[in-house]
Scaffold this motif. Structure first.
Motif, PDB file in Angstrom:
ATOM      1  N   THR A  22      36.271 -27.580  11.557  1.00 29.91           N
ATOM      2  CA  THR A  22      35.962 -28.256  12.811  1.00 29.91           C
ATOM      3  C   THR A  22      34.493 -28.650  12.799  1.00 29.91           C
ATOM      4  OG1 THR A  22      37.613 -26.924  13.971  1.00 29.91           O
ATOM      5  CG2 THR A  22      35.994 -28.070  15.321  1.00 29.91           C
ATOM      6  N   ALA A  23      34.200 -29.924  13.046  1.00 27.24           N
ATOM      7  CA  ALA A  23      32.833 -30.422  12.922  1.00 27.24           C
ATOM      8  C   ALA A  23      32.015 -30.259  14.199  1.00 27.24           C
ATOM      9  CB  ALA A  23      32.848 -31.903  12.522  1.00 27.24           C
ATOM     10  N   THR A  24      32.656 -30.010  15.318  1.00 27.81           N
ATOM     11  CA  THR A  24      31.933 -29.904  16.588  1.00 27.81           C
ATOM     12  C   THR A  24      32.292 -28.591  17.273  1.00 27.81           C
ATOM     13  OG1 THR A  24      33.695 -31.067  17.774  1.00 27.81           O
ATOM     14  CG2 THR A  24      31.879 -32.399  16.900  1.00 27.81           C
ATOM     15  N   GLU A  25      31.483 -28.202  18.253  1.00 29.00           N
ATOM     16  CA  GLU A  25      31.762 -27.007  19.031  1.00 29.00           C
ATOM     17  C   GLU A  25      31.322 -27.216  20.469  1.00 29.00           C
ATOM     18  OE1 GLU A  25      29.697 -23.777  17.275  1.00 29.00           O
ATOM     19  OE2 GLU A  25      27.702 -24.652  17.520  1.00 29.00           O
ATOM     20  N   ASP A  26      31.971 -26.509  21.369  1.00 31.09           N
ATOM     21  CA  ASP A  26      31.691 -26.615  22.793  1.00 31.09           C
ATOM     22  C   ASP A  26      30.681 -25.543  23.172  1.00 31.09           C
ATOM     23  OD1 ASP A  26      31.677 -26.912  25.497  1.00 31.09           O
ATOM     24  OD2 ASP A  26      33.837 -26.676  25.792  1.00 31.09           O
ATOM     25  N   ARG A 107      38.854 -36.014  17.767  1.00 29.26           N
ATOM     26  CA  ARG A 107      38.106 -34.881  17.205  1.00 29.26           C
ATOM     27  C   ARG A 107      37.662 -35.179  15.781  1.00 29.26           C
ATOM     28  NH1 ARG A 107      39.369 -28.999  19.130  1.00 29.26           N
ATOM     29  NH2 ARG A 107      37.197 -29.043  18.510  1.00 29.26           N
ATOM     30  N   SER A 108      36.597 -34.501  15.360  1.00 28.76           N
ATOM     31  CA  SER A 108      36.033 -34.710  14.029  1.00 28.76           C
ATOM     32  C   SER A 108      36.130 -33.430  13.201  1.00 28.76           C
ATOM     33  CB  SER A 108      34.565 -35.139  14.133  1.00 28.76           C
ATOM     34  OG  SER A 108      34.433 -36.345  14.856  1.00 28.76           O
ATOM     35  N   HIS A 153      30.067 -39.229   6.041  1.00 27.15           N
ATOM     36  CA  HIS A 153      29.037 -38.757   6.955  1.00 27.15           C
ATOM     37  C   HIS A 153      27.749 -38.552   6.165  1.00 27.15           C
ATOM     38  CE1 HIS A 153      27.562 -37.102  10.641  1.00 27.15           C
ATOM     39  NE2 HIS A 153      27.427 -35.863  10.189  1.00 27.15           N
ATOM     40  N   GLN A 161      38.339 -38.049  11.201  1.00 21.87           N
ATOM     41  CA  GLN A 161      38.356 -38.163  12.657  1.00 21.87           C
ATOM     42  C   GLN A 161      39.738 -38.560  13.128  1.00 21.87           C
ATOM     43  OE1 GLN A 161      34.704 -40.794  12.825  1.00 21.87           O
ATOM     44  NE2 GLN A 161      34.233 -39.462  14.550  1.00 21.87           N
TER      45      GLN A 161
END
Length: 292
Positions: A22-26, A107-108, A153, A161
């Motif tokens: 997972t490339a992003t986080e909350d 999502r990425s 990237h 994505q």
């Protein structure tokens, strides 16, 4: 980072084994609900309309409401769907990168090559860069089939994505724009000048979520002042029950304990990189008194 799965990028006869991350986080601070009078936790029950019982997750199936009939689907039904269990990231076509509208991005995910696939990974990455193309792919993740864009990237890492399907993007049909008003040369000149005055290179790290930072400061300040309740008490677990006394819904924690917990939270936050200080004064921490 921990990989969430393994797949193989397939294009033609070439197969590139990769790990998915997972490339992003909350970074949003998680808040739960409590009763305003006694601080008790609020829970939502999964209650059956037929028998009235609270149902655990292992006995819950999914269903589709077809009007006067309902189709029930269990785990075996869903797992049997062929597209939802495929292990490859299938390249469907290579398209000009500027044709992929960002509005379709979901999502990425970072893709890391496995040891046996590094050369094929680099070859695909270089090809995408040289041709200025994006690979449109189909893949399955978490029991759902996705359309995706595979692109390069920074630092030579390829990113997958997930994309919205074509019928999931609404058409923007606004009649007010059919006959646009006339823009004078002077108005256009001033607008251009404004843009030029704000021109810069985009650096995401320059922007902070001020709401989350101030929320964290508010929480830390309340902890430091002892303006908090014992967590166990919010679940109705009383440590001291006196006869003839009305049950207390919450107890104010000791100041030293509040300070210790505040320091621990700050250390955890800085390690995870979730939020940082914004340099603004802490929000007010005076406890509001409820009428009655």
């Amino acid at each position: 980072m921990r990989a969430i799965g393994k797949r193989s990028i397939s294009f033609g006869l070439v197969s590139v084994p990769v790990k998915i991350y997972t490339a992003t986080e909350d970074h949003d601070i998680a808040l739960h609900q409590v009763h305003d009078k006694d601080g008790g936790r609020i829970h939502y029950e999964r209650r059956c309309d037929v028998c009235g019982k609270v149902i655990p997750f292992e006995h819950i199936d999914r269903a589709y409401d077809a009007g006067d009939r309902t189709v029930v689907l269990d785990d075996e039904d869903l797992e049997a769907l062929p597209e939802a269990s495929r292990d490859d990231i299938e390249v469907v076509e290579f398209v000009p990168s500027d044709q992929v509208d960002p509005i379709t991005f979901e999502r990425s995910y970072y893709l890391e090559p496995e040891k046996g696939g590094v050369k094929a990974y680099v070859l695909l990455r270089r090809t995408l860069e040289r041709t200025e193309r994006t690979a449109i792919v189909r893949f399955a993740l978490r029991n759902k089939t996705h359309l995706g864009a595979l692109r390069v990237h920074e630092d030579g890492v390829m990113v997958l994505q997930s994309l919205l399907w074509g019928d999931e993007v609404r058409e923007a049909d606004f009649s007010v724009l059919e006959n646009p008003p006339r823009i004078t040369p002077k108005e256009q000149q001033l607008a251009d000048a404004l843009v030029q005055s704000l021109e810069s290179d985009f650096r995401p790290a320059d922007y902070k979520d001020e709401y989350q930072e101030e929320l964290q400061q508010l929480i830390d300040a309340k902890l430091a002042q002892g303006d908090a309740v014992d967590t166990a008490a919010t679940f109705g677990q009383e440590g001291d029950e006196g006869e003839g006394q009305e049950q207390q819904g919450a107890e104010v924690v000791d100041l030293m304990e509040a300070l210790r917990r505040s320091v621990d939270r700050k250390r955890s936050a800085s390690k995870s990189g979730s939020t940082g200080k914004s340099g603004k004064p802490a929000a007010k921490t005076s406890r509001r008194k409820k009428a009655g």
